[in-house]
Design a protein around this motif. Structure first.
Motif, PDB file in Angstrom:
ATOM      1  N   GLY A 128       0.810  -1.204   0.000  1.00 30.03           N
ATOM      2  CA  GLY A 128       0.000   0.000   0.000  1.00 30.03           C
ATOM      3  C   GLY A 128       0.847   1.259   0.000  1.00 30.03           C
ATOM      4  O   GLY A 128       0.517   2.259  -0.639  1.00 30.03           O
ATOM      5  N   LEU A 129       1.992   1.198   0.700  1.00 32.76           N
ATOM      6  CA  LEU A 129       2.873   2.360   0.791  1.00 32.76           C
ATOM      7  C   LEU A 129       3.474   2.729  -0.553  1.00 32.76           C
ATOM      8  O   LEU A 129       3.614   3.917  -0.887  1.00 32.76           O
ATOM      9  N   TRP A 130       3.831   1.707  -1.368  1.00 31.46           N
ATOM     10  CA  TRP A 130       4.482   1.986  -2.649  1.00 31.46           C
ATOM     11  C   TRP A 130       3.566   2.725  -3.613  1.00 31.46           C
ATOM     12  O   TRP A 130       4.018   3.280  -4.603  1.00 31.46           O
ATOM     13  N   GLU A 131       2.278   2.750  -3.320  1.00 32.93           N
ATOM     14  CA  GLU A 131       1.365   3.502  -4.174  1.00 32.93           C
ATOM     15  C   GLU A 131       1.543   5.008  -3.999  1.00 32.93           C
ATOM     16  O   GLU A 131       1.182   5.792  -4.866  1.00 32.93           O
ATOM     17  N   PHE A 132       2.138   5.391  -2.839  1.00 30.78           N
ATOM     18  CA  PHE A 132       2.277   6.813  -2.529  1.00 30.78           C
ATOM     19  C   PHE A 132       3.730   7.256  -2.362  1.00 30.78           C
ATOM     20  O   PHE A 132       4.026   8.441  -2.476  1.00 30.78           O
ATOM     21  N   GLU A 133       4.605   6.311  -2.069  1.00 33.09           N
ATOM     22  CA  GLU A 133       6.010   6.646  -1.849  1.00 33.09           C
ATOM     23  C   GLU A 133       6.891   5.880  -2.823  1.00 33.09           C
ATOM     24  O   GLU A 133       6.537   4.791  -3.289  1.00 33.09           O
TER      25      GLU A 133
END
Length: 224
Positions: A128-133
């Protein structure tokens, strides 16, 4: 079980040492890179065996080993784990070092530090984090991923860097800050990272500046 050990001693065991219980069944910014002093290429200052030997000097070995069904654990994780980590768990189990760093253990008596649960949750959270970072550069290689092996009181997470072209015994370490996108990379094994951090040979810019302590504390994790 709590131990306090004065770290003024520097009498490291630099030759391969007998592992306790040999007769028993063993079961920064993204891409920031850090190395042990004077390290070149894939060469490491101390072997994995010597890293374990240094830990034996830092913290007395508990009288009982933690035996694990590693085949079953690795089947659940879908990956084989490094031999030095399995020996670390056999000897010390899930453990707290200097009242700060927690080594995760599969099936840990303290369920808050169960490696299998952490691996599942962190994989979901990072996706989920890689979608924003932006991913760290070390994870740009196709098939690369990270698996947690330790955490801290502050919430930092220590991972193995898993790459499809590397054997588990060649996995290295990445550290992620608790509430941010900074990562650090260390070209060492998990036991080398732990031993070298405790004796101040290696320093992370993400982990607490109060770690390690001048007088070490060790606690094997039990049920709560």
């Amino acid at each position: 079980m709590d131990w306090r050990i004065d770290t003024s001693r520097r009498n490291w065991l630099l030759a391969p040492a007998r592992i306790p219980g040999d007769g028993e069944d063993s079961a920064a910014s993204p891409g920031n890179t850090a190395f042990l002093p004077n390290q070149r290429g894939a060469d490491r200052i101390h072997s994995t065996t010597n890293a374990l030997a240094r830990l034996f000097e830092i913290a007395p070995v508990p009288s009982e080993v933690r035996r694990k069904e590693w085949d079953e654990i690795e089947h659940t994780l879908g990956v084989e784990l490094p031999a030095d980590y399995k020996e670390l768990i056999r000897v010390y189990g899930g453990s707290n070092w200097d009242d700060y760093l927690y080594v995760l253990e599969p099936g840990c008596p303290n369920e808050n530090y169960d490696l299998i649960a952490w691996a599942e949750h962190q994989a979901e959270d990072l996706e989920g984090l890689w979608e924003f970072e932006k991913k760290p550069t070390e994870l740009h290689i196709e098939g690369s991923r990270v698996i947690p092996w330790a955490t801290t009181d502050n919430g930092e997470c220590l991972y193995w860097l898993v790459r499809p072209d590397l054997d588990p015994d060649q996995w290295t370490v990445m550290v992620n800050e608790a509430r941010g996108d900074r990562w650090e990379y260390f070209s060492v094994s998990c036991t080398q990272f732990l031993a070298s951090s405790l004796d101040r040979e290696l320093q992370s810019n993400i982990l607490s500046s109060l770690f390690p302590r001048a007088t070490h504390e060790f606690r094997r994790l039990g049920a709560v």
